[in-house]
Write an enzyme that holds these catalytic residues in place. Sequence first.
Site, PDB file in Angstrom:
ATOM      1  CG  HIS A  72      -1.958  -1.066   1.221  1.00  0.00           C
ATOM      2  ND1 HIS A  72      -3.233  -0.922   0.718  1.00  0.00           N
ATOM      3  CD2 HIS A  72      -1.884  -2.345   1.660  1.00  0.00           C
ATOM      4  CE1 HIS A  72      -3.897  -2.056   0.867  1.00  0.00           C
ATOM      5  NE2 HIS A  72      -3.103  -2.941   1.431  1.00  0.00           N
ATOM      6  CG  ASN A 144      -8.079  -4.291   1.136  1.00  0.00           C
ATOM      7  OD1 ASN A 144      -7.371  -3.314   1.336  1.00  0.00           O
ATOM      8  ND2 ASN A 144      -7.623  -5.518   1.137  1.00  0.00           N
ATOM      9  CE1 TYR A 358      -2.040  -4.781   9.201  1.00  0.00           C
ATOM     10  CE2 TYR A 358      -2.250  -2.586   8.289  1.00  0.00           C
ATOM     11  CZ  TYR A 358      -2.456  -3.947   8.185  1.00  0.00           C
ATOM     12  OH  TYR A 358      -3.051  -4.477   7.077  1.00  0.00           O
TER      13      TYR A 358
END
Length: 705
Positions: A72, A144, A358
Amino acid sequence: MNKPINPKEEQMKQYLSDNTGKIMTTNDGVPVFDNNNTLRAGERGPALQQDHIYFDKMMHFDRERIPERVVHARGSGAHGVFEMNEDISQYTSAKFLQKGTKTPVFVRFSTVAGFKGSTDLARDVRGFSVKFYTEDGNYDLVGNNIPVFFIQDAMNFPDLIHAVKPEPNREIPQAASAHDTFWDFISLMPESAHMIMWAMSDRAIPRSYRMMEGFGVHTFKLVNREGKGTFVKFHWKPKLGVHSVAWNEAQKISGFNSDFHRQDLWENIEAGNFPQWDLGVQLIPEEDELKYSFDILDATKLIPEEVIPVQIVGTMTLNKNPENFFAETEQVAFDPGRVVPGIDFSNDPLLQGRILSYMDTQNYRLGGPNFHELPINQSINKKSNNQKDGFGRMDVLKGDVSYFPNSKASGCPYQAMLNGEEGYQSHKEPVDGKKVRARSESFADHFSQARLFFRSQTTAEQEHIINAYTFELSKVNDPKIRERELAILNKIDKELAAKVGSNLNIVPPTELDELTLKFVKQNHPNYTGNLVNTEVEKSEALSMAVKPGEGTLKTRQIAFLVEEGVSKASVDTMKSAIEAEGAKAVLISGKPGYMKFAEGGTQNIEHTYRTEASVLYDAVYTPTGQSVEKLAQTPEYFQFIQEAYKHCKVVAFADGAETLAEKSHLQKDEGVILQTDNAGWISTFVEKAKQHRLWDLEKSRNIPS
Ligand code: HDE
């Protein structure tokens, strides 16, 4: 009316800086006398090591880049607000989900595979990340534009990404899944079959970020005040509808404007066309957890809307562009592990794996544990805890206490529980199990929902899927890989496999490849590949086809092809009709600068055939006038018209310009609108263009050009 105060906007304001009227200084505030010349021993002599002004500047420049996101990397962001319109307090205590609450948000859309500078129009999944700055801290819904995922367990994620990224020896191809390593991996991982079907559909080439659905993908949990949990799937439904471009268009847009989506988002927000999405929830009572033909913890499955309807509960509006791309869009740190009271995780093994990744990646990418102090990441509910120091620490905590329990600071900061206040409490879900590395048998069906998706598409949409598989697999050099994938397609739908097979000159094998089976059986020893009965055979919600009365022309770009001597009246009549629908007319000509109208007067032309192509527009109009003669001599005009026609766009010709339709070799159909044909031609043009594209005409419009 005064604009309501947005607490996040107020918070960000204190960090805004502006150099207007200021003297240039070093980073330490020393005024710079000369910003052009390094310090030298004599005008023609060597540089001096004591040039602190130069070092201050160059040291900073040398460190201007941070690691791009490993996936991304390419993205665009915007600020906005989320407003909750419905009461779901019986399911969740989350403050931002209480009716009437307005919460500032920052949203980032992205592609997955390409590097930071790659094209917006790659065939790829789009990221749809939303950071809610709630009263109870930040909540990140990192989703998404496709409701399912390639894999079931986080352990496979690095492999999936290595396979899709450029091949390691030659770093080719950029932002593309059409290569051997990706399909090698996919054909050995049949659990990806459903997601791949979506990725081969037009969902993977959106017309605009503003026209994409968003999905939380995983099942999450809402938790109410009494501690009761309810499973939930999150959906974002765009007010402008869900639309995509044709693959041939996408490839050309990448050449003409690789910032197409970024620019579209930016310009529309600047123009006040604030994009909006409704937030929808699918609620699943805990008692129903095991009720379906699929496991709700399996991220390769969706819950058809016909089985559990999506209830619309709120609306998000994006109303402000970032002031600075790097400070905001690049430094924003999303993390699905950031949840607030009233929301909890489910045991989806993919989600569980994300919770670690993350936080870890932000620590690396943003250079340490204080990334939450960057303005874009700060919560509006100010942090107060005993964590201290680390790279880039910005707050200056007073006093001598940074531990708990303490008496010296009267026990502060105190825990919510000590004061009878609410803090984050996990859902008290009973957990009892052996430590295992294993896949649940309830995750073993890989093809039933892939079939459901394919069969829910219109014929034109199915055709696009067939063409996408054909394109991608044509770029695969190893015939074994192609064959393996064809065996998977054959399990899903015989006709699909036969058509792709015929395009590739392969007879689809009836059984899965031995190597594929070997891998699948590691997870599911009794694997048969048999399909299960899905709850519905078709789900209309999975198709993007515009239903009658559904379309809109709002914010669409319509190309007006003009030349010197064009009739102003002919331009203006159409212009006011489309502007009344919220669309924009863009005049395109052979040369830039002032162009004369037939009636006198001029117009400044900003767009020419050298910079523009039909793929950047939604519909095309040719007004009448002396311009028609000139256009008949302009090859770029015909290329523009023919391409728009092939991409199933609506094309209109004013009285006198219809000869150009003939000269373009267009077959007359419902999308070719001639003023000579009927009095209501303008409204016919508008109505047809509202349908986005007339995909059903694709076969008959296959003219040579
Ligand atoms: Fe991500 N993903 N992901 N992902 N993902 C990242 O975090 C990861 C997955 C998604 O706009 C990374 O900040 C793992 C599913 C979006 O800044 C990283 C797994 C979904 C974004 C990461 C997944 C997503 C990311 C890279 C499998 C849809 C962009 C940089 C367990 C629900 C966020 C970063 C933005 C970004 C890891 C799977 C969506 C490396 C390990 C499923 C929208 O942490």
